[in-house]
Each structure stands twice: as C-alpha cells, then as structure tokens.
Design a protein around this motif. Structure first.
Motif, PDB file in Angstrom:
ATOM      1  N   GLU A 209      15.396   2.410  -0.465  1.00 49.80           N
ATOM      2  CA  GLU A 209      15.396   3.318   0.675  1.00 49.80           C
ATOM      3  C   GLU A 209      15.636   2.552   1.967  1.00 49.80           C
ATOM      4  OE1 GLU A 209      11.762   5.451   0.763  1.00 49.80           O
ATOM      5  OE2 GLU A 209      12.105   6.486  -1.145  1.00 49.80           O
ATOM      6  N   GLN A 210      16.230   3.233   2.946  1.00 50.71           N
ATOM      7  CA  GLN A 210      16.467   2.618   4.248  1.00 50.71           C
ATOM      8  C   GLN A 210      15.134   2.259   4.904  1.00 50.71           C
ATOM      9  OE1 GLN A 210      18.985   4.960   6.773  1.00 50.71           O
ATOM     10  NE2 GLN A 210      18.888   3.543   8.501  1.00 50.71           N
ATOM     11  N   TYR A 211      15.095   1.055   5.514  1.00 53.74           N
ATOM     12  CA  TYR A 211      13.830   0.574   6.074  1.00 53.74           C
ATOM     13  C   TYR A 211      14.113  -0.390   7.212  1.00 53.74           C
ATOM     14  CZ  TYR A 211       9.076  -1.389   6.164  1.00 53.74           C
ATOM     15  OH  TYR A 211       7.826  -1.798   6.539  1.00 53.74           O
ATOM     16  N   HIS A 212      13.496  -0.136   8.376  1.00 51.49           N
ATOM     17  CA  HIS A 212      13.648  -1.009   9.539  1.00 51.49           C
ATOM     18  C   HIS A 212      12.260  -1.484   9.977  1.00 51.49           C
ATOM     19  CE1 HIS A 212      17.705   0.643   9.684  1.00 51.49           C
ATOM     20  NE2 HIS A 212      18.011  -0.295  10.580  1.00 51.49           N
ATOM     21  N   PRO A 213      11.820  -2.651   9.520  1.00 54.01           N
ATOM     22  CA  PRO A 213      10.510  -3.175   9.926  1.00 54.01           C
ATOM     23  C   PRO A 213      10.547  -3.664  11.365  1.00 54.01           C
ATOM     24  CG  PRO A 213      11.654  -4.803   8.611  1.00 54.01           C
ATOM     25  CD  PRO A 213      12.525  -3.581   8.609  1.00 54.01           C
ATOM     26  N   GLY A 214       9.385  -3.690  11.989  1.00 50.90           N
ATOM     27  CA  GLY A 214       9.265  -4.232  13.337  1.00 50.90           C
ATOM     28  C   GLY A 214       8.790  -5.671  13.304  1.00 50.90           C
ATOM     29  N   GLY A 215       8.842  -6.335  14.433  1.00 44.73           N
ATOM     30  CA  GLY A 215       8.358  -7.697  14.510  1.00 44.73           C
ATOM     31  C   GLY A 215       6.844  -7.754  14.439  1.00 44.73           C
ATOM     32  N   GLY A 216       6.309  -8.882  14.023  1.00 42.58           N
ATOM     33  CA  GLY A 216       4.861  -9.057  13.923  1.00 42.58           C
ATOM     34  C   GLY A 216       4.507 -10.093  12.876  1.00 42.58           C
ATOM     35  N   MET A 217       3.234 -10.151  12.500  1.00 41.33           N
ATOM     36  CA  MET A 217       2.804 -11.076  11.458  1.00 41.33           C
ATOM     37  C   MET A 217       3.520 -10.765  10.147  1.00 41.33           C
ATOM     38  SD  MET A 217       0.738 -13.506  12.251  1.00 41.33           S
ATOM     39  CE  MET A 217       0.148 -13.921  10.607  1.00 41.33           C
ATOM     40  N   ARG A 218       3.998 -11.824   9.511  1.00 37.00           N
ATOM     41  CA  ARG A 218       4.760 -11.657   8.273  1.00 37.00           C
ATOM     42  C   ARG A 218       3.951 -12.028   7.046  1.00 37.00           C
ATOM     43  NH1 ARG A 218       9.455 -15.494   8.339  1.00 37.00           N
ATOM     44  NH2 ARG A 218       8.519 -16.738   6.684  1.00 37.00           N
ATOM     45  N   ASP A 219       3.254 -13.176   7.101  1.00 35.78           N
ATOM     46  CA  ASP A 219       2.531 -13.637   5.915  1.00 35.78           C
ATOM     47  C   ASP A 219       1.517 -14.702   6.280  1.00 35.78           C
ATOM     48  OD1 ASP A 219       3.816 -16.236   6.025  1.00 35.78           O
ATOM     49  OD2 ASP A 219       5.578 -15.318   5.131  1.00 35.78           O
ATOM     50  N   VAL A 220       0.647 -14.995   5.319  1.00 31.10           N
ATOM     51  CA  VAL A 220      -0.259 -16.145   5.356  1.00 31.10           C
ATOM     52  C   VAL A 220       0.048 -16.981   4.115  1.00 31.10           C
ATOM     53  CG1 VAL A 220      -2.645 -16.929   5.326  1.00 31.10           C
ATOM     54  CG2 VAL A 220      -2.033 -14.851   6.581  1.00 31.10           C
ATOM     55  N   THR A 221       0.245 -18.295   4.309  1.00 32.87           N
ATOM     56  CA  THR A 221       0.716 -19.156   3.226  1.00 32.87           C
ATOM     57  C   THR A 221      -0.203 -20.363   3.052  1.00 32.87           C
ATOM     58  OG1 THR A 221       3.018 -18.532   3.665  1.00 32.87           O
ATOM     59  CG2 THR A 221       2.655 -20.534   2.366  1.00 32.87           C
ATOM     60  N   LEU A 222      -0.460 -20.729   1.822  1.00 30.80           N
ATOM     61  CA  LEU A 222      -1.219 -21.923   1.474  1.00 30.80           C
ATOM     62  C   LEU A 222      -0.387 -22.786   0.536  1.00 30.80           C
ATOM     63  CD1 LEU A 222      -3.839 -23.638   1.358  1.00 30.80           C
ATOM     64  CD2 LEU A 222      -4.552 -22.194  -0.578  1.00 30.80           C
ATOM     65  N   LYS A 223      -0.210 -24.064   0.906  1.00 24.84           N
ATOM     66  CA  LYS A 223       0.477 -25.023   0.056  1.00 24.84           C
ATOM     67  C   LYS A 223      -0.489 -26.135  -0.346  1.00 24.84           C
ATOM     68  CE  LYS A 223       5.048 -24.524   2.239  1.00 24.84           C
ATOM     69  NZ  LYS A 223       6.122 -25.262   2.964  1.00 24.84           N
TER      70      LYS A 223
END
Length: 271
Positions: A209-223
């Motif tokens: 489906e068509q989708y236009h996300p806005g800017g903001g927090m994307r993820d939290v990552t642990l390496k």
C-alpha cells in the motif's frame, strides 16, 4: 514488543556500567583485511533473512600533529582532529549503497521488493562529536547524502540521519576483546521515505500500500562484537546486531518485523 527499544537500551546500559573499560593504546599505523559470512534481514524491517559475504578492510594512520586518519570498508573515511581530548571531532565521508529491487544474496537474488525499483547509491558527508569517558565514548554523528535521488517516481532530495549513542571496548583477557555500541537513529522525512516509504508508482507495481512516513526516530540498535587475537597478526571476530524499529518505521507496509537481528563471523589479518 512495544517496549523492545526500552528493553534493549536499558539492558545494554546496565551491562556496560558493570564492566571495566579498555582503551586501545596502539599508536602505530596498521592495515587489517578479512572476510567471512554474515546472516541477517534483507533490509531493516524485513522478515526475510539471507546469507551475505562479509568483507572488512581497515587502515589506520595516527599522526603527531594532524590527528588520526582511518579508511575502512564498509564504514568509509574518517579524520579525527587533534588536540581536543577528552572531547573529539571527526569528519566523515561514507557511502550509502542504496537498495535494489532484486537483492543479491549468497543464495541468488531475492525478488520480494520486485516492482519497487532501484534506489541509487550516493556518497555521505558528515561529522561526529564525542566525549571520551572512563567507560567508553559518548557520540553524536550526522550524515547527509551528497546527491539528490529519485525513488519510485518521486524526488527524495538529500537524505539525512543522526545517530547518538555510547561505544566501548573491554579486554576480557589478553586475547579476547568485547566491543559494544548502543545508539538511536533519527531520520529526516526523505531518509524515512527511502527506507520505509511506498510511492503511488510503487504501490501500483507491487502488493504494498502507498505510504509516506514522516521524519523522526527510526530505530534503536545494539551491536556486540567479540575478537579473539589468535596470533599476533591473525584474529577471528564475530558478533551480532539487533535493532528495534520505532515511530513511522514500525507501520510501513515494507516492515515485516519490528525487531530484527543479524550475525557475522570474520577471519582477519593485520599487517
């Protein structure tokens, strides 16, 4: 899994504070090459996993008056400016490989994104500021695409993202070193669209489906990475990377799993 980002962040911070820090005292130039195998999702948020070749190249050149220069694959180029300890500033030149609608893996080509079209690669330019602490390094870095890009019939402009987190290295023994990095990522609306958006053209060509996300927090990552110095010039390294998507990234039709993980194993030779 709504609390996954908080659980990842809390567990990692609590664990890090219980261990002594290890600083790399080496000031000698070095070149490290290696490779191996990596297993992970096709892209961030994908529920499809595959095996990929894992390649590593890193050259470090410390200087007395000009700071330290680092060239690495896949990270890019880095220049740590001198004379600012315990604070630091680094200039960055990286690379965003974009995304193909047919993704190459060791098993062949995956067609899950067929119809989305290809997102062109671009150079990334940016900087990092950091603060060296006894337990590790606090950092904030920002990167911006050097080129305007089109994707799915729409102009993305220049994608930008910002990462903030904590990195540390611990000597578990004379031959074992444990590295950890915990960070959160903020993306502008162009970067979110490149990773998680679906344009009208792409929706017409796929089942998304068509989708236009806005800017903001994307993820939290642990390496987490573990290096075993088998011989003075030979080492084995392995590790995992786990992430939890947040904000609009979680709701994208391209997102099959809000939490994902990958692993790698490399053999290294240091000159």
């Amino acid at each position: 899994m709504k609390n996954a980002p908080k659980l990842i962040a809390g567990a990692a911070l609590a664990w890090a504070m219980t261990m002594p820090a290890h600083a790399d005292a080496s000031r000698e130039p070095s070149v490290t090459v290696g490779g191996g195998l990596a297993v992970g999702p096709l892209y961030e948020g994908s529920s499809h996993y595959a095996a990929f070749p894992s390649l590593k190249l890193k050259a470090v050149l410390p200087t007395e008056n000009w700071g330290q220069f680092t060239a690495a694959f896949p990270d890019g180029l880095r220049w740590d400016l001198p004379g600012l300890a315990p604070f630091g500033v680094a200039l960055l030149l990286g690379y965003d490989q974009g995304r193909k609608e047919r993704i190459h893996t060791l098993g062949g080509r995956d067609d899950y994104l067929k119809g989305m079209g290809n997102l062109d690669s671009t150079a990334l330019v940016g900087a990092e500021v950091y603060w060296m602490l006894p337990a590790g390094r606090l950092f904030v870095r920002g990167l911006q695409a050097a080129d305007n890009r089109d994707y799915g019939g729409e102009n993305l402009g220049r994608t930008r993202y910002l990462e903030a987190g904590f990195a540390s290295a611990y000597a578990l023994s004379s031959t074992l070193t444990l590295d950890s990095t915990l960070y959160g990522t903020w993306s502008n609306d162009n970067d979110m669209m490149a990773r998680f958006g679906v344009t009208a053209q792409q929706a017409a060509r796929t089942g998304f489906e068509q989708y236009h996300p806005g800017g903001g927090m994307r993820d939290v990552t642990l390496k987490l990475g573990l290096t075993w110095q088998w011989q003075p010039q030979l080492a084995l390294e392995g590790g995992i990377k786990t992430y939890a998507l947040v904000s609009d990234a979680r709701n994208s039709p391209l997102t099959g799993e809000n939490v994902g993980a990958g692993a790698y194993l490399n053999a290294l030779y240091r000159f």
